[in-house]
Design an enzyme around this catalytic site. Structure first.
Site, PDB file in Angstrom:
ATOM      1  N   ASP A   7      -3.040   3.683   3.298  1.00 21.88           N
ATOM      2  CA  ASP A   7      -4.159   3.917   2.666  1.00 21.88           C
ATOM      3  C   ASP A   7      -5.510   2.956   2.685  1.00 21.88           C
ATOM      4  OD1 ASP A   7      -3.917   5.922   0.958  1.00 21.88           O
ATOM      5  OD2 ASP A   7      -2.286   5.340  -0.003  1.00 21.88           O
ATOM      6  N   THR A  19       0.544  -0.883  -0.161  1.00 18.87           N
ATOM      7  CA  THR A  19      -0.009  -0.166   0.044  1.00 18.87           C
ATOM      8  C   THR A  19       1.257   1.405  -0.082  1.00 18.87           C
ATOM      9  OG1 THR A  19      -0.292  -0.153   2.175  1.00 18.87           O
ATOM     10  CG2 THR A  19      -1.434  -1.312   1.794  1.00 18.87           C
ATOM     11  N   ASP A  20       0.313   2.111   0.061  1.00 22.78           N
ATOM     12  CA  ASP A  20       0.896   3.618  -0.014  1.00 22.78           C
ATOM     13  C   ASP A  20       0.653   4.205   1.678  1.00 22.78           C
ATOM     14  OD1 ASP A  20       2.136   6.297  -0.033  1.00 22.78           O
ATOM     15  OD2 ASP A  20       1.768   6.582  -2.056  1.00 22.78           O
ATOM     16  N   TRP A  21       1.244   5.432   1.771  1.00 21.87           N
ATOM     17  CA  TRP A  21       1.581   5.790   3.205  1.00 21.87           C
ATOM     18  C   TRP A  21      -0.661   5.653   3.491  1.00 21.87           C
ATOM     19  CZ3 TRP A  21       5.358   6.800   6.168  1.00 21.87           C
ATOM     20  CH2 TRP A  21       5.287   7.426   7.135  1.00 21.87           C
TER      21      TRP A  21
END
Length: 778
Positions: free
Chosen positions: A312, A308-310
């Site tokens: 998310d 994932t991104d930060w």
């Protein structure tokens, strides 16, 4: 999410891997045996821990001095021994560390992880344009600049050097390259990618992956790192222009354009993919089973890892409102195909996911699949054998050899957009006034992701590097070059506001200084920013900066306008006032020296725009627009005008020499889908100086069952030419690359004519037989 459906899909995924191995990463049976042996020994808690990634802030000793980062051993014990976390990310205290400190940090984490789990931790950082989080390393131009070189070898070499210097600090994983299509000029991350075109991003993205990882994705070498393609996918076209806001991309365009760079990268061994933070057509990408599992994994046979991104997964309930709480968000994301959660601050991910498994809401087969992908990554990059390195084994770190490559990249990336009356190159001996807020700053040259997230203290890290003003002094003599900014940025504001705020202008001082100058170099644009803090409401260059240029123009002194910016700020009112316009974009640490070399004529311009430079706020377009988007007249009851005027076109760029294109030809005038078509064209340097020319080949489908794009970039190459020299350039296009995604979602190449264009040369070739692909990808 239907658990039975997920189980069936996992079976399909395994089948796809065996059937389509040639399309993704070759299967290494030795690695697979090690993965299975390790997996069999692991408890559920240990498997889930491998799927969790926490920021280094979680294990930071808050009692240590700010300039002496230390790990809190008790918190590290909690993270590793109790929650069995398998990955740590980010930069300590928000600032880059030197390679010695990085080695100390990584060794401490790895020793603990191996002692408690027998499995090494994987550490990741955003090394976005060189070693952006390793102090003392080499910085390369940002992504848009690298695209402007149209030089594949430079992109690969830049990533290879970044990998070498990253590994000197024992960091094995980088969150790069960025291959979001930069098709929204308002977007604050426009500068991170390789421009607006799908093919250009695919080509440069592939080269970057090969530079980072080397040629064998199953055995990442001592001087290589794992790459992470981001952000999967469609991130670069938010409807509002704001970062992390929704897009509305059709499945046809998503497949044909936005998926293309990721597909090319994973077919060339990309080991990891990071997911787009926003939603598309109402569905957050982190919850999109179709894209994450079906497109990315099942259809391609790709056995890499999705992160994932930060925060998310948290955003699925806190922002997107498709989950009732964090636990529900974890259920949705993991079942959709997420393998690792960049949480990044709480280990409750581990507790909540365990509860979901015990409740039967996430199948154990999904946990095993994700854990396999994490373990496979760690085996591929050699972490079990060498969890950390000795920085002394990397003697080229920060070397002149690497610096020379970065300078060359900067020189090839800067674009000459206007050169009225051949005011450039500037002769020696002239009195020069450098002005504008970007004239004496390393922060402006580098942009974000430079030693810190927002790049706000680049000048502190690089006092030895030359700003534009300093480089011009070195080139033309200190007695001949003065700097009076006229407009300056506020540098002491909170990061959320700092990039755009300006002090009270002192334009009169710059105007007075201009009286003693023969020529004015006005350095305008933007301060550094990254991600959401770079959001804006007005794409026009700031009023203060425009007023500075207007006032200087009244002096009658010739103006060279230098644009130092992360995205194309509108300048239509001041462009006519300048004799020359140079788009430096974000050329990084050697950008000042590169610009001085170019302005003096010691080096020739060769950069070309990798995006369309807009002219008006309400006329934002791309080069591959649909013909109906820009119709001038239409017969009927009224005249119809939808013509969009742009400032400069995609692929535009001037030089100190001139080139003549001639004798464009194809090795076959008729073709079918299985053919390769080789086009050749003669390119002659008709000027008086040597130069580099990027030869771009475009194709236009003249009639199609769906309205075709106006034209598409299908091939390019960059050549060196001496004065009077002619080279024959060969550009090969697989006929299948001329296909498009039809209304039924399937790739199709239709019979009919295609217009081919390079330079001022055109010809027509014809497809003799329609082919429709029954597979999702060609």
């Amino acid at each position: 999410m239907n658990v039975k459906r997920n189980l069936f899909s996992l079976a399909l995924a395994a089948m796809a891997i065996s059937m389509n191995a040639q399309q993704a990463i070759p299967r290494d049976e030795n690695i697979e045996k090690k993965v299975e042996k390790t997996l069999r020994k692991m408890t559920l808690e240990e498997k889930i821990g491998q799927m969790c990634e926490l920021a280094i802030d979680v294990i930071t000793d808050r009692t240590a001095p700010a300039n002496d980062f230390r790990i809190d051993k008790a918190r590290l014990d909690t993270v590793i021994r109790i929650y069995k976390v398998g990955s740590i990310l980010n930069v300590p205290a928000g600032h880059a560390q030197n390679k010695e400190k990085w080695q100390e940090i990584i060794k401490t984490i790895q020793d603990k992880s191996l002692k408690e789990l027998g499995i090494p931790c994987i550490y990741g950082v955003d090394q976005m344009h060189g070693t952006t989080y390793t102090a003392g390393g080499t910085l390369f131009p940002q992504g848009n600049n690298m695209a402007a070189t149209f030089n594949r070898a430079l992109v690969r070499e830049g990533s290879r050097i970044s990998a070498y210097e990253t590994k000197a600090g024992s960091i094995p994983w980088v969150y790069a390259p960025v291959v979001d299509l930069g098709r929204e000029p308002r977007w604050s991350r426009m500068w991170e990618n390789f421009g607006e075109d799908a093919y250009l991003n695919a080509e440069m993205g592939r080269e970057s992956v090969l530079g980072f990882q080397g040629n064998d994705p199953n055995h990442i070498g001592k001087y290589n790192v794992a790459a992470c393609m981001k952000h999967f996918m469609g991130y670069g076209v938010p409807t509002t222009g704001k970062d992390r806001t929704p897009s509305n991309i059709s499945p046809l365009e998503m497949r044909e354009k936005h998926f293309a760079p990721f597909l090319e990268a994973i077919r060339n061994g990309a080991l990891t993919v990071m997911v787009n933070s926003q939603s598309n057509n109402g569905m957050p990408l982190h919850a999109n089973y179709e894209y994450l599992t079906q497109w990315l994994k099942n259809e391609t046979g790709w056995d890499g890892m999705v992160v994932t991104d930060w925060a998310d997964i948290v955003n699925l309930f806190s922002r997107d409102h498709i989950a009732k709480d964090k636990k529900d968000a974890i259920r949705i994301a993991i079942n959709a195909g997420i393998d690792m959660s960049m949480d990044p601050y709480s280990w409750d991910f581990c507790t909540l996911l365990k509860e979901l498994v015990n409740e039967g809401k996430v199948p154990m087969s999904r946990i095993d699949d994700a854990t396999r992908r994490v373990l496979r990554l760690k085996y591929r990059i050699g972490l079990f054998d060498t969890p950390y390195y000795n920085y002394k084994d990397f003697p080229k770190f920060g070397s002149k050899e690497f610096a020379d490559k970065a300078l060359d990249a900067a020189e090839q990336s800067i674009v000459l957009l206007k050169n009225q009356d051949n005011i450039l190159p500037l002769a020696k001996g002239r009195k020069i006034l450098v002005t504008g807020p970007n004239g004496n700053t390393m922060r402006g040259l580098n942009g974000g992701w430079t030693m810190t997230w927002q790049g706000f203290n680049a000048d502190d890290y690089y006092p030895q590097m030359n700003t534009i003003f300093e480089a011009m002094q070195n080139k033309y003599g200190k007695e001949n070059v003065t700097y009076v900014p006229g407009v300056t940025y506020k540098q002491d504001q909170p990061w959320a506001d700092a990039y755009w705020m300006e002090n009270t202008p002192e334009i009169d001082k710059a105007v007075a200084a201009a009286q003693n100058a023969d020529v004015i170099i006005a350095c305008v644009g933007e301060n550094s920013y990254a991600e959401t803090p770079g959001n804006l409401d007005d794409l026009a260059l700031s009023e203060n900066q425009q007023n500075l240029v207007k006032a200087l123009a009244k002096t009658g002194k010739p103006i060279i306008l230098v644009l130092n910016e992360g995205r194309p700020r509108l300048i239509k009112d001041i462009e006519p006032l300048a004799k020359a316009v140079v788009d430096a974009m974000l050329p990084s640490n050697y950008g000042g020296d590169a610009l001085a070399n170019l302005l003096s004529g010691d080096v020739n311009f060769s950069g070309k725009l990798p995006f369309t430079y807009p002219k008006n706020q309400a006329a934002l377009t791309k080069y591959d627009f649909k013909p109906c988007e820009q119709v001038e007249t239409m017969s009927g009851a009224y005249n119809y005008n939808a013509v969009v005027s742009v400032q400069w076109a995609f692929g535009y760029g001037l030089s100190y020499t001139t080139y003549k294109y001639s004798n464009l030809r194809a090795d076959k005038s008729h073709f079918t889908a299985d053919d390769n078509i080789t086009f050749t064209v003669d390119v002659t340097n008709t000027g008086k100086v040597a130069g580099k020319e990027s030869v771009l080949l475009f194709a236009s489908d003249l009639v199609a069952s769906l309205t075709p794009d106006n034209r598409r970039l299908r091939a390019f190459d960059k050549i060196d030419l001496q004065p009077g020299e002619t080279k024959t350039v060969s550009l090969t296009v697989p006929a299948k690359d001329l296909a498009f995604v039809g209304y039924d979602g399937k790739w199709i190449l239709e019979e009919g004519d295609f217009r081919i264009q390079t330079g001022d040369q055109t010809l027509t070739v014809s497809c003799d037989q329609t082919k429709k692909w029954e597979t999702p990808n060609r």
